[in-house]
Design a protein around this motif. Structure first.
Motif, PDB file in Angstrom:
ATOM      1  N   CYS A  29      42.119  23.054   8.295  1.00 21.66           N
ATOM      2  CA  CYS A  29      42.379  22.635   9.603  1.00 21.66           C
ATOM      3  C   CYS A  29      41.887  20.909   9.362  1.00 21.66           C
ATOM      4  N   HIS A  30      41.038  20.659   8.417  1.00 18.34           N
ATOM      5  CA  HIS A  30      40.459  19.205   8.601  1.00 18.34           C
ATOM      6  C   HIS A  30      40.510  18.936   6.865  1.00 18.34           C
ATOM      7  N   PRO A  31      41.532  18.978   6.111  1.00 13.35           N
ATOM      8  CA  PRO A  31      41.682  18.801   4.915  1.00 13.35           C
ATOM      9  C   PRO A  31      41.274  17.358   4.573  1.00 13.35           C
ATOM     10  N   LEU A  32      41.369  16.488   5.288  1.00  9.69           N
ATOM     11  CA  LEU A  32      41.141  15.040   4.780  1.00  9.69           C
ATOM     12  C   LEU A  32      39.385  14.748   4.848  1.00  9.69           C
ATOM     13  N   SER A  33      38.823  15.606   5.633  1.00  4.89           N
ATOM     14  CA  SER A  33      37.084  15.419   5.735  1.00  4.89           C
ATOM     15  C   SER A  33      36.700  16.634   5.159  1.00  4.89           C
ATOM     16  N   TYR A  34      37.497  17.353   4.168  1.00  2.83           N
ATOM     17  CA  TYR A  34      36.913  18.570   3.746  1.00  2.83           C
ATOM     18  C   TYR A  34      35.652  18.224   2.686  1.00  2.83           C
ATOM     19  N   THR A  35      35.910  17.385   1.791  1.00  2.00           N
ATOM     20  CA  THR A  35      34.758  16.851   0.956  1.00  2.00           C
ATOM     21  C   THR A  35      33.507  16.551   1.500  1.00  2.00           C
TER      22      THR A  35
END
Length: 314
Positions: free
Chosen positions: A125-131
């Motif tokens: 759901c939040h791939p861009l903020s995952y890291t």
């Protein structure tokens, strides 16, 4: 008599089975235990050594395998010994220690499975903020929380089980020291202790379930609203392994600790005890390995490098 104090317990296990049945069970459980140890050991090795598996999901998976190794080693070797020897007696201290480890590791696994569901939610759901959200320090803290809460919670449950004197029958109708059975052997009224363990099970089992349900509900809503059919299939495949493990583990644990003891008996307790003490730890690495291409690739590379190293040494 009522004036005597129990200093040890007798694990009935499979004592009523015939010698041929016990021999068959020994061979079966030894094979399952060996497979579980080998598979979980391999996952611990490759998640720690393979740089291609340097992600939070595999970090959690490595610790899940570590918990599974601890869990089965706490109960199964003793059961195997009791299948070949006639003396099934365990000391009071050994029973207390075994129960503490079962509680501690089991609770830690419940919490870790919930954190793994949260990890899948953030990744999908939040791939861009995952890291940024699931950084290394965050993952270490989550795993530390699972281990710490499990071991601390085990102290409470051990105390509620063994705080009273034992002067009744010392025969435990199972192959390991399981709390609800041991409590009924206490001299005092077991209802309060059983209620505390039941309440603890509600918190420990249902709280992670709520987090898991919320995580997957949001995952489902997210992929149905924006993913293509092929993307949905890939996402469902990624989550299916974790959901399968959750269903196996929670079903057996809830039956053992959240049902009235009046509905239980040796014929019902043993299958569910076997399910969460050996079948689930054995199935966890198999489920994750066969449904995950990265895991299968890492296993092939690990086994291939081992074979090459052995050939070069020869």
């Amino acid at each position: 008599g009522n004036g005597s104090t129990v200093s040890d317990f007798i694990l009935m296990g499979f004592e009523q089975s015939s010698p041929s049945t016990q021999a068959l069970l020994f061979a079966l459980f030894l094979a399952l235990y060996s497979l579980a140890m080998a598979m979980n050991g391999l996952i611990i090795f490759i998640t720690g050594r393979d740089p291609r598996l340097n992600s939070p999901m595999y970090f959690f998976l490595g610790h899940l395998s570590c918990l599974d190794v601890c869990f089965i080693t706490t109960t199964i070797p003793q059961m195997l010994i009791h299948l070949v020897v006639k003396n099934h007696t365990v000391s009071f201290t050994s029973c207390l220690t075994q129960m503490y480890l079962v509680f501690g590791v089991g609770v830690a696994e419940c919490i870790l499975l919930a954190f793994m569901a949260y990890d899948r939610y953030v990744a999908i759901c939040h791939p861009l903020s995952y890291t940024q959200i699931m950084g290394r320090q965050v993952c270490v803290r989550l795993v530390g929380t699972a281990w710490s809460f499990g071991l601390i919670n085990g102290i409470l449950l051990d105390y509620m089980t063994f705080h009273g004197p034992f002067c009744r029958d010392n025969h435990i109708e199972n192959f390991f020291c399981e709390a609800p059975i041991v409590i009924t052997l206490s001299c005092g009224d077991p209802q309060f202790s059983l209620m505390v363990i039941f309440a603890d099970a509600i918190v420990v089992l249902l709280s992670p379930v709520v987090l898991i349900v919320i995580s997957y509900a949001r995952i489902l809503a997210s992929i149905l609203s924006r993913a293509s059919s092929s993307g949905r299939g890939k996402t469902f495949s990624t989550c299916a392994s974790h959901l399968t493990v959750v269903i196996f583990f929670y079903t057996s644990a809830m039956f053992s600790y959240m049902n009235p003891r009046s509905t239980h008996g040796p014929d019902k307790d043993k299958p569910f005890s076997l399910l969460y003490t050996i079948i689930t730890p054995m199935c966890n690495p198999i489920i994750y390995s066969f449904r995950n291409k990265e895991m299968k690739g890492a296993m092939v590379r690990a086994l291939g490098s081992t074979s090459l190293a052995q050939a070069e040494s020869v």
